[in-house]
Scaffold this motif. Structure first.
Motif, PDB file in Angstrom:
ATOM      1  N   LYS A   6       0.868  -1.177   0.000  1.00  0.00           N
ATOM      2  CA  LYS A   6       0.000   0.000   0.000  1.00  0.00           C
ATOM      3  C   LYS A   6       0.903   1.224   0.000  1.00  0.00           C
ATOM      4  O   LYS A   6       1.730   1.395   0.894  1.00  0.00           O
ATOM      5  CB  LYS A   6      -0.886  -0.006   1.246  1.00  0.00           C
ATOM      6  CG  LYS A   6      -1.793   1.199   1.364  1.00  0.00           C
ATOM      7  CD  LYS A   6      -2.634   1.055   2.648  1.00  0.00           C
ATOM      8  CE  LYS A   6      -3.299   2.322   3.060  1.00  0.00           C
ATOM      9  NZ  LYS A   6      -3.973   2.179   4.358  1.00  0.00           N
ATOM     10  N   GLN A   8       0.865   5.310  -0.151  1.00  0.00           N
ATOM     11  CA  GLN A   8       0.088   6.547  -0.061  1.00  0.00           C
ATOM     12  C   GLN A   8       1.031   7.712  -0.293  1.00  0.00           C
ATOM     13  O   GLN A   8       1.962   7.938   0.472  1.00  0.00           O
ATOM     14  CB  GLN A   8      -0.612   6.650   1.286  1.00  0.00           C
ATOM     15  CG  GLN A   8      -1.717   5.607   1.409  1.00  0.00           C
ATOM     16  CD  GLN A   8      -2.573   5.820   2.621  1.00  0.00           C
ATOM     17  OE1 GLN A   8      -2.106   5.625   3.738  1.00  0.00           O
ATOM     18  NE2 GLN A   8      -3.819   6.209   2.394  1.00  0.00           N
ATOM     19  N   TYR A  40      -4.006  -1.641  -8.213  1.00  0.00           N
ATOM     20  CA  TYR A  40      -5.189  -0.792  -8.196  1.00  0.00           C
ATOM     21  C   TYR A  40      -4.794   0.580  -7.682  1.00  0.00           C
ATOM     22  O   TYR A  40      -3.901   0.705  -6.841  1.00  0.00           O
ATOM     23  CB  TYR A  40      -6.278  -1.399  -7.304  1.00  0.00           C
ATOM     24  CG  TYR A  40      -6.686  -2.777  -7.757  1.00  0.00           C
ATOM     25  CD1 TYR A  40      -7.588  -2.935  -8.800  1.00  0.00           C
ATOM     26  CD2 TYR A  40      -6.137  -3.908  -7.163  1.00  0.00           C
ATOM     27  CE1 TYR A  40      -7.952  -4.204  -9.237  1.00  0.00           C
ATOM     28  CE2 TYR A  40      -6.492  -5.171  -7.593  1.00  0.00           C
ATOM     29  CZ  TYR A  40      -7.402  -5.320  -8.630  1.00  0.00           C
ATOM     30  OH  TYR A  40      -7.746  -6.574  -9.062  1.00  0.00           O
ATOM     31  N   THR A  42      -6.386   4.349  -6.228  1.00  0.00           N
ATOM     32  CA  THR A  42      -7.565   4.963  -5.651  1.00  0.00           C
ATOM     33  C   THR A  42      -7.141   6.126  -4.770  1.00  0.00           C
ATOM     34  O   THR A  42      -5.959   6.471  -4.714  1.00  0.00           O
ATOM     35  CB  THR A  42      -8.365   3.911  -4.834  1.00  0.00           C
ATOM     36  OG1 THR A  42      -9.611   4.462  -4.438  1.00  0.00           O
ATOM     37  CG2 THR A  42      -7.582   3.406  -3.634  1.00  0.00           C
ATOM     38  N   ALA A  43      -8.104   6.714  -4.091  1.00  0.00           N
ATOM     39  CA  ALA A  43      -7.813   7.727  -3.076  1.00  0.00           C
ATOM     40  C   ALA A  43      -8.180   7.133  -1.715  1.00  0.00           C
ATOM     41  O   ALA A  43      -9.258   6.563  -1.552  1.00  0.00           O
ATOM     42  CB  ALA A  43      -8.624   8.990  -3.326  1.00  0.00           C
ATOM     43  N   MET A  44      -7.269   7.230  -0.770  1.00  0.00           N
ATOM     44  CA  MET A  44      -7.498   6.779   0.610  1.00  0.00           C
ATOM     45  C   MET A  44      -6.932   7.833   1.533  1.00  0.00           C
ATOM     46  O   MET A  44      -5.825   8.326   1.296  1.00  0.00           O
ATOM     47  CB  MET A  44      -6.803   5.446   0.913  1.00  0.00           C
ATOM     48  CG  MET A  44      -7.409   4.255   0.299  1.00  0.00           C
ATOM     49  SD  MET A  44      -6.475   2.794   0.846  1.00  0.00           S
ATOM     50  CE  MET A  44      -7.669   1.536   0.508  1.00  0.00           C
ATOM     51  N   ASP A  45      -7.674   8.143   2.566  1.00  0.00           N
ATOM     52  CA  ASP A  45      -7.206   9.116   3.557  1.00  0.00           C
ATOM     53  C   ASP A  45      -6.805  10.430   2.898  1.00  0.00           C
ATOM     54  O   ASP A  45      -5.875  11.102   3.351  1.00  0.00           O
ATOM     55  CB  ASP A  45      -6.030   8.551   4.367  1.00  0.00           C
ATOM     56  CG  ASP A  45      -6.353   7.224   5.032  1.00  0.00           C
ATOM     57  OD1 ASP A  45      -7.472   7.095   5.575  1.00  0.00           O
ATOM     58  OD2 ASP A  45      -5.506   6.316   4.995  1.00  0.00           O
ATOM     59  N   ARG A  48      -3.465  10.081  -2.949  1.00  0.00           N
ATOM     60  CA  ARG A  48      -3.375   9.116  -4.035  1.00  0.00           C
ATOM     61  C   ARG A  48      -2.762   7.852  -3.459  1.00  0.00           C
ATOM     62  O   ARG A  48      -1.746   7.901  -2.762  1.00  0.00           O
ATOM     63  CB  ARG A  48      -2.500   9.657  -5.161  1.00  0.00           C
ATOM     64  CG  ARG A  48      -3.122  10.816  -5.897  1.00  0.00           C
ATOM     65  CD  ARG A  48      -2.123  11.393  -6.911  1.00  0.00           C
ATOM     66  NE  ARG A  48      -2.660  12.566  -7.573  1.00  0.00           N
ATOM     67  CZ  ARG A  48      -2.480  13.814  -7.138  1.00  0.00           C
ATOM     68  NH1 ARG A  48      -1.753  14.052  -6.060  1.00  0.00           N
ATOM     69  NH2 ARG A  48      -3.018  14.822  -7.807  1.00  0.00           N
ATOM     70  N   THR A  49      -3.393   6.720  -3.777  1.00  0.00           N
ATOM     71  CA  THR A  49      -2.974   5.462  -3.173  1.00  0.00           C
ATOM     72  C   THR A  49      -2.877   4.377  -4.232  1.00  0.00           C
ATOM     73  O   THR A  49      -3.755   4.251  -5.083  1.00  0.00           O
ATOM     74  CB  THR A  49      -3.982   5.028  -2.082  1.00  0.00           C
ATOM     75  OG1 THR A  49      -4.079   6.078  -1.099  1.00  0.00           O
ATOM     76  CG2 THR A  49      -3.562   3.748  -1.404  1.00  0.00           C
ATOM     77  N   LEU A  51      -2.405   0.181  -4.570  1.00  0.00           N
ATOM     78  CA  LEU A  51      -2.456  -1.110  -3.891  1.00  0.00           C
ATOM     79  C   LEU A  51      -1.910  -2.127  -4.886  1.00  0.00           C
ATOM     80  O   LEU A  51      -2.530  -2.381  -5.926  1.00  0.00           O
ATOM     81  CB  LEU A  51      -3.892  -1.455  -3.492  1.00  0.00           C
ATOM     82  CG  LEU A  51      -4.560  -0.433  -2.578  1.00  0.00           C
ATOM     83  CD1 LEU A  51      -6.052  -0.674  -2.499  1.00  0.00           C
ATOM     84  CD2 LEU A  51      -3.930  -0.455  -1.204  1.00  0.00           C
TER      85      LEU A  51
END
Length: 97
Positions: A6, A8, A40, A42-45, A48-49, A51
């Motif tokens: 992961k 971030q 993958y 996505t946006a987390m917290d 830009r993230t 995985l």
């Protein structure tokens, strides 16, 4: 070992990497090196993230994997050993033997 990475990316550093064209280059290099089973984005917290699921053959790979993210994107990384459904079935089959 199947590993979930992961990544971030700090917002300002990632913004700069997009503006100067380095983010696509970093991600291509990582994908070419890791040859992930899956990746993958996505946006987390609020960041830009990425995985990324890949086979970590040896823990000594971690510095080479992590440093581009740390140094160029001021990223936070977490790595987790993970299983797919077949791995879980095999592991559960070994319980109680």
């Amino acid at each position: 070992m199947r590993t979930l990475l992961k990544v971030q990316m700090e917002v300002t550093a990632a913004n700069n990497a997009i503006k100067n064209g380095t983010l696509p280059k970093i991600m291509k290099e990582v994908m070419d090196n890791l040859k992930p089973e899956a990746a993958y984005f996505t946006a987390m917290d609020g960041m830009r993230t990425a995985l990324i699921v890949f086979d970590m053959k040896d823990p000594s790979q971690m510095p080479a994997i992590a440093e581009p993210f740390f140094m160029q994107l001021n990223a936070k990384l977490d790595a987790y050993p993970v299983m797919n459904a077949q791995d879980l079935e095999k592991g559960l089959g070994q319980i109680g033997r």
